[in-house]
Scaffold this motif. Structure first.
Motif, PDB file in Angstrom:
ATOM      1  N   UNK A 134       0.830  -1.198   0.000  1.00  0.00           N
ATOM      2  CA  UNK A 134       0.000   0.000   0.000  1.00  0.00           C
ATOM      3  C   UNK A 134       0.868   1.252   0.000  1.00  0.00           C
ATOM      4  N   UNK A 135       1.993   1.184   0.720  1.00  0.00           N
ATOM      5  CA  UNK A 135       2.887   2.344   0.820  1.00  0.00           C
ATOM      6  C   UNK A 135       3.516   2.675  -0.532  1.00  0.00           C
ATOM      7  N   UNK A 136       3.574   1.677  -1.418  1.00  0.00           N
ATOM      8  CA  UNK A 136       4.165   1.919  -2.742  1.00  0.00           C
ATOM      9  C   UNK A 136       3.252   2.783  -3.610  1.00  0.00           C
ATOM     10  N   UNK A 137       2.006   2.946  -3.193  1.00  0.00           N
ATOM     11  CA  UNK A 137       1.118   3.850  -3.915  1.00  0.00           C
ATOM     12  C   UNK A 137       0.242   3.178  -4.966  1.00  0.00           C
ATOM     13  N   UNK A 138       0.520   1.909  -5.291  1.00  0.00           N
ATOM     14  CA  UNK A 138      -0.316   1.220  -6.276  1.00  0.00           C
ATOM     15  C   UNK A 138      -1.546   0.602  -5.616  1.00  0.00           C
ATOM     16  N   UNK A 139      -2.599   0.432  -6.390  1.00  0.00           N
ATOM     17  CA  UNK A 139      -3.791  -0.244  -5.886  1.00  0.00           C
ATOM     18  C   UNK A 139      -3.421  -1.672  -5.503  1.00  0.00           C
ATOM     19  N   UNK A 160     -22.761  -1.348   0.066  1.00  0.00           N
ATOM     20  CA  UNK A 160     -22.141  -2.063  -1.047  1.00  0.00           C
ATOM     21  C   UNK A 160     -20.657  -1.692  -1.049  1.00  0.00           C
ATOM     22  N   UNK A 161     -19.812  -2.688  -0.861  1.00  0.00           N
ATOM     23  CA  UNK A 161     -18.363  -2.457  -0.815  1.00  0.00           C
ATOM     24  C   UNK A 161     -17.779  -2.932  -2.145  1.00  0.00           C
ATOM     25  N   UNK A 162     -17.107  -2.014  -2.841  1.00  0.00           N
ATOM     26  CA  UNK A 162     -16.571  -2.356  -4.163  1.00  0.00           C
ATOM     27  C   UNK A 162     -15.051  -2.478  -4.073  1.00  0.00           C
ATOM     28  N   UNK A 163     -14.544  -3.675  -4.460  1.00  0.00           N
ATOM     29  CA  UNK A 163     -13.112  -3.949  -4.344  1.00  0.00           C
ATOM     30  C   UNK A 163     -12.442  -3.950  -5.720  1.00  0.00           C
ATOM     31  N   UNK A 164     -11.118  -3.915  -5.701  1.00  0.00           N
ATOM     32  CA  UNK A 164     -10.355  -3.857  -6.952  1.00  0.00           C
ATOM     33  C   UNK A 164     -10.462  -5.150  -7.760  1.00  0.00           C
ATOM     34  N   UNK A 202     -16.842  -6.980  -6.671  1.00  0.00           N
ATOM     35  CA  UNK A 202     -15.679  -6.503  -7.409  1.00  0.00           C
ATOM     36  C   UNK A 202     -16.079  -5.424  -8.405  1.00  0.00           C
ATOM     37  N   UNK A 203     -15.185  -5.115  -9.338  1.00  0.00           N
ATOM     38  CA  UNK A 203     -15.406  -4.031 -10.296  1.00  0.00           C
ATOM     39  C   UNK A 203     -16.133  -4.472 -11.570  1.00  0.00           C
ATOM     40  N   UNK A 204     -16.531  -5.728 -11.659  1.00  0.00           N
ATOM     41  CA  UNK A 204     -17.068  -6.225 -12.924  1.00  0.00           C
ATOM     42  C   UNK A 204     -18.513  -5.790 -13.138  1.00  0.00           C
ATOM     43  N   UNK A 254     -11.048  -8.066 -18.802  1.00  0.00           N
ATOM     44  CA  UNK A 254      -9.666  -7.668 -19.124  1.00  0.00           C
ATOM     45  C   UNK A 254      -8.982  -6.791 -18.079  1.00  0.00           C
ATOM     46  N   UNK A 255      -9.265  -7.046 -16.827  1.00  0.00           N
ATOM     47  CA  UNK A 255      -8.505  -6.342 -15.790  1.00  0.00           C
ATOM     48  C   UNK A 255      -7.108  -6.942 -15.707  1.00  0.00           C
ATOM     49  N   UNK A 256      -6.193  -6.183 -15.117  1.00  0.00           N
ATOM     50  CA  UNK A 256      -4.835  -6.680 -14.941  1.00  0.00           C
ATOM     51  C   UNK A 256      -4.858  -7.905 -14.022  1.00  0.00           C
ATOM     52  N   UNK A 257      -4.006  -8.855 -14.330  1.00  0.00           N
ATOM     53  CA  UNK A 257      -3.900 -10.074 -13.517  1.00  0.00           C
ATOM     54  C   UNK A 257      -3.341  -9.720 -12.136  1.00  0.00           C
ATOM     55  N   UNK A 258      -3.914 -10.275 -11.073  1.00  0.00           N
ATOM     56  CA  UNK A 258      -3.354  -9.963  -9.754  1.00  0.00           C
ATOM     57  C   UNK A 258      -1.974 -10.604  -9.586  1.00  0.00           C
ATOM     58  N   UNK A 259      -1.117  -9.934  -8.831  1.00  0.00           N
ATOM     59  CA  UNK A 259       0.169 -10.542  -8.507  1.00  0.00           C
ATOM     60  C   UNK A 259      -0.050 -11.719  -7.581  1.00  0.00           C
ATOM     61  N   UNK A 260       0.839 -12.676  -7.653  1.00  0.00           N
ATOM     62  CA  UNK A 260       0.867 -13.773  -6.688  1.00  0.00           C
ATOM     63  C   UNK A 260       2.195 -13.656  -5.948  1.00  0.00           C
ATOM     64  N   UNK A 261       2.103 -13.262  -4.692  1.00  0.00           N
ATOM     65  CA  UNK A 261       3.297 -12.951  -3.905  1.00  0.00           C
ATOM     66  C   UNK A 261       3.587 -14.102  -2.962  1.00  0.00           C
ATOM     67  N   UNK A 262       4.785 -14.643  -3.057  1.00  0.00           N
ATOM     68  CA  UNK A 262       5.142 -15.806  -2.245  1.00  0.00           C
ATOM     69  C   UNK A 262       6.023 -15.357  -1.078  1.00  0.00           C
ATOM     70  N   UNK A 263       5.547 -15.570   0.129  1.00  0.00           N
ATOM     71  CA  UNK A 263       6.338 -15.200   1.306  1.00  0.00           C
ATOM     72  C   UNK A 263       7.248 -16.351   1.736  1.00  0.00           C
ATOM     73  N   UNK A 264       6.755 -17.581   1.507  1.00  0.00           N
ATOM     74  CA  UNK A 264       7.538 -18.738   1.952  1.00  0.00           C
ATOM     75  C   UNK A 264       7.001 -19.990   1.295  1.00  0.00           C
TER      76      UNK A 264
END
Ligand SMILES: *Cc1c(COP(=O)(O)O)cnc(C)c1O
Length: 400
Positions: free
Chosen positions: A15-20, A299-303, A347-349, A390-400
């Motif tokens: 979140x601190x990086x500024x991107x959604x 109604x909560x709308x997420x990315x 979601x946004x769809x 056609x939304x951007x693919x979510x990142x898959x972040x591996x912590x371990x």
């Protein structure tokens, strides 16, 4: 659900990086622990395979390899290639699934995979011809559509008219035909009753019925030995957080008792587990872009929506949800927020089907906070409608 600290820290950094923020976060520690634990407690002869359709990400395959899972249960050539790339020798692959193509069966035979699980008489003939041409003999299990089902399960694979396996009552007709195929080596049975089962007794009932079936077959066909018995997957996880976790020790004890009762010591038993191994190693994390009041309900709308996390909509359930609070400044006075209320998450769809959670109680959430959906390590991104809108693919972040 509480967001694990390492997941929360990662989200704050993102979140601190500024991107959604819209991503999966994976930590496979729990998966490795579960595989090691099952390997330790299960009766002699039980082999634990990871059913990779739950999550084909390389981190999950690496976790299965590291934890010494016996191998991988594959259901396509694409899965076979990913498993091999992750370091699994083809001899550690077992292959289930209706409608295996000739190309897929050829790959299996040529590369010497451990067992192919035959889903029909057609498939038996197709595989036999391929093996014969290759000058090889292929070990096979016969998948059976048992004459019962588990009613409380989320999805059933046995009972009634099913596309999986051959009907139990046709065995007397079909088995001799399969045994006559000289390039197939019949090793035993595959009976996968249901997925998402929390009640150990239900799954043990399945084991007992399968043992009974094996006994009947060996009585009817004295030359046949069901040396390998595959119970499929099915260990459930507690999506509703109702304190009803699946109890693997009770399952192990019950199975041991059955093995002794039937005198099946020395035989091999496959477990092909997906959900139970992978679910609590992943979180779908998506930023709250908007909150509105619509006729008295928020109604909560997420990315991200069903394009990235389809399971809650597909199975009409809610996953566990936590909110990571970021305390971002409001965009304007009077901006909506959530305080101790049951709300709708979408979601946004541009479709009403785009549900992430409905009537879910939330203590506190504001625009800019992150919704964290738990138990998303299994059947998350892999069964979602990624291309839709056609939304951007979510990142898959591996912590371990
Ligand atoms: C999906 C599947 C599994 C895994 O099921 P889970 O319920 O996730 O454990 C195992 N075997 C086969 C043949 C499957 O299709």
């Amino acid at each position: 659900m509480k967001t694990p600290l390492n997941v929360e820290t990662t989200l704050r950094e993102l979140a601190a990086s500024g991107n959604t923020v819209n991503c999966y976060i994976y930590d496979t520690t729990e998966m490795r622990t579960k595989i090691a634990h099952l390997t330790e407690i299960m009766p002699a002869g039980v082999e634990v395979f990871y059913a990779m359709k739950a999550n084909p990400h390389a981190a999950f395959l690496a976790a299965a390899l590291k934890a010494d899972a016996k191998g991988i249960e594959i259901a396509s050539l694409g899965e076979a290639e990913k498993a091999v790339a992750a370091g699994f020798d083809p001899s550690r692959l077992i292959y289930t699934g209706p409608g295996k193509s000739p190309e897929e069966l050829s790959w299996a035979v040529e590369n010497g995979i451990r067992t192919v699980h035959i889903e029909s008489l057609t498939e038996a003939h197709r595989l036999n011809a391929i093996a014969e041409r290759a000058g090889k003999t292929q070990d096979v299990l016969l998948r059976i559509n048992a004459d019962f089902d588990i009613h409380e399960a989320q999805t059933t694979f046995s009972g009634g008219s099913k596309k999986f396996g051959v009907d139990e009552e046709k065995l007397a007709d079909i088995l001799p035909q399969i045994l006559a195929l000289t390039s197939l080596n019949f090793r035993g049975l595959h009976v996968y009753a249901a997925s998402g089962v929390l009640n150990v007794d239900d799954l043990l009932k399945n084991c007992e019925l399968v043992f009974g079936m094996a006994r009947q077959i060996e009585t009817d066909f004295p030359a046949v030995l069901c040396d390998i018995i595959d119970f499929g997957g099915g260990f459930g996880v507690d999506y509703l957080e109702s304190d009803h976790d699946f109890n693997p020790q009770a399952y192990a004890d019950g199975l041991q008792a059955l093995i002794e009762r039937y005198g099946y010591q020395g035989r091999t038993f496959f477990l092909e587990l997906g959900r139970y191994l992978a679910a609590d190693s992943g979180w779908f994390c998506t930023e709250i872009l908007d909150i509105k009041d619509s006729r008295g309900k928020k109604q909560v709308i997420c990315a991200g929506g069903i394009n990235h996390f389809r399971r809650p909509a597909a199975l009409a359930i809610n996953h566990p949800l936590a909110i990571v609070k970021l305390n971002r400044p409001a965009l304007f006075d009077g901006q909506e927020s959530i305080r101790k209320e049951a709300v709708y998450f979408g979601g946004p769809l541009c479709t009403g089907a785009d549900k992430l959670a409905n009537n879910v109680y939330v203590e506190s959430a504001d625009i800019g906070d992150i919704g964290v959906f738990g138990l998303a390590g299994a059947y998350g991104l892999t069964m979602s409608n990624m291309e839709f809108l056609s939304h951007e693919r979510p990142d898959e972040i591996v912590l371990s």
